[in-house]
Design a protein around this motif. Structure first.
Motif, mmCIF file in Angstrom:
data_model
loop_
_atom_site.group_PDB
_atom_site.id
_atom_site.type_symbol
_atom_site.label_atom_id
_atom_site.label_comp_id
_atom_site.label_asym_id
_atom_site.label_seq_id
_atom_site.Cartn_x
_atom_site.Cartn_y
_atom_site.Cartn_z
ATOM 1 N N LYS A 185 1.615 13.346 -2.500
ATOM 2 C CA LYS A 185 1.485 12.337 -1.455
ATOM 3 C C LYS A 185 1.137 10.995 -2.069
ATOM 4 O O LYS A 185 0.546 10.905 -3.139
ATOM 5 N N PHE A 186 1.524 9.941 -1.366
ATOM 6 C CA PHE A 186 1.172 8.559 -1.682
ATOM 7 C C PHE A 186 0.676 7.964 -0.378
ATOM 8 O O PHE A 186 1.365 8.045 0.643
ATOM 9 N N VAL A 187 -0.518 7.365 -0.395
ATOM 10 C CA VAL A 187 -1.085 6.773 0.812
ATOM 11 C C VAL A 187 -1.203 5.272 0.605
ATOM 12 O O VAL A 187 -1.797 4.825 -0.378
ATOM 13 N N THR A 188 -0.619 4.503 1.531
ATOM 14 C CA THR A 188 -0.655 3.051 1.425
ATOM 15 C C THR A 188 -1.989 2.512 1.927
ATOM 16 O O THR A 188 -2.782 3.241 2.522
ATOM 17 N N GLY A 190 5.047 11.775 1.389
ATOM 18 C CA GLY A 190 4.886 12.851 0.423
ATOM 19 C C GLY A 190 6.007 13.863 0.457
ATOM 20 O O GLY A 190 6.987 13.724 1.190
ATOM 21 N N GLU A 232 1.171 7.737 4.995
ATOM 22 C CA GLU A 232 1.228 8.781 3.969
ATOM 23 C C GLU A 232 2.675 9.219 3.801
ATOM 24 O O GLU A 232 3.336 9.597 4.765
ATOM 25 N N ASN A 280 -2.655 3.154 5.428
ATOM 26 C CA ASN A 280 -2.756 4.596 5.720
ATOM 27 C C ASN A 280 -1.451 5.264 6.122
ATOM 28 O O ASN A 280 -1.466 6.283 6.811
ATOM 29 N N LYS A 329 4.044 10.137 7.288
ATOM 30 C CA LYS A 329 3.064 10.371 8.343
ATOM 31 C C LYS A 329 2.313 9.072 8.602
ATOM 32 O O LYS A 329 1.778 8.461 7.678
#
Length: 184
Positions: free
Chosen positions: A127-130, A137, A135, A133, A152
């Motif tokens: 996952k990568f969360v900016t 992945g 998400e 927020n 998400k």
């Protein structure tokens, strides 16, 4: 007796010095702080222009330009807008990604694409969360030999927005984001 008096004197001196010395200082330059965003400024007229760059699934990928009309300063960010409808209403929300963060996101998605092409027989999740927020992945299910990618969005009071997409659609998303990065 002299040794005890000397030891007590040393302890007293050390504790006195420790109590009077200033706390450690740090350089203000070592902390990276961003100036206030134009969109959050108070007491000024702000202009916002939005251009749709592409569509991906149910998302609109946008170029958002905000401009402070009093000093003509401007900022450009990537906007990701999603929309959903319920019985009683329509909901739209746009979250933003700055250019520096967009570069990291593209790199992460390219790494995810490489992982999907590897012949690995282990279950894996990425996952990568900016900063806003979002998400993004991917999940590999070993038993089904299947990759599921997803975006998400942070859930509000009434929604939880999840968009799933395939390996082929991941390539399309990377292409869209690279083109958007050139536009910013």
């Amino acid at each position: 007796m002299k040794k005890i008096i000397i030891a007590i004197s040393c302890v007293c001196c050390i504790s006195a010095i420790a109590q009077t010395s200033p706390p450690p200082s740090f350089s203000r330059n070592s902390i990276t702080t961003n100036p206030p965003k134009i969109n959050s400024r108070k007491g000024t007229l702000i202009e916002k222009k939005t251009n749709v760059l592409a569509k991906f699934k149910s998302l609109n990928i946008q170029k958002i330009i905000t401009k402070d009309l009093t000093d003509n300063s401007s900022e450009t960010v990537l906007g990701v807008m999603y929309e959903y409808e319920t019985y009683d209403g329509i909901f739209k929300k746009t979250l933003t990604i700055e250019k520096q963060e967009l570069s990291k996101l593209i790199l992460s998605l390219q790494m995810l694409e490489q992982k999907e092409n590897d012949k690995n027989n282990q279950e894996a999740k990425y996952k990568f969360v900016t900063m806003s927020n979002i998400e993004i992945g991917g999940i590999y299910h070993k038993e089904q030999n299947l990759w599921i990618n997803y975006i998400k969005f942070p859930s509000g009071n009434y929604n939880s927005s999840l968009n799933e997409f395939s390996k082929e659609e991941l390539k399309e998303l990377i292409r869209i984001l690279k083109n958007a990065e050139q536009e910013l």
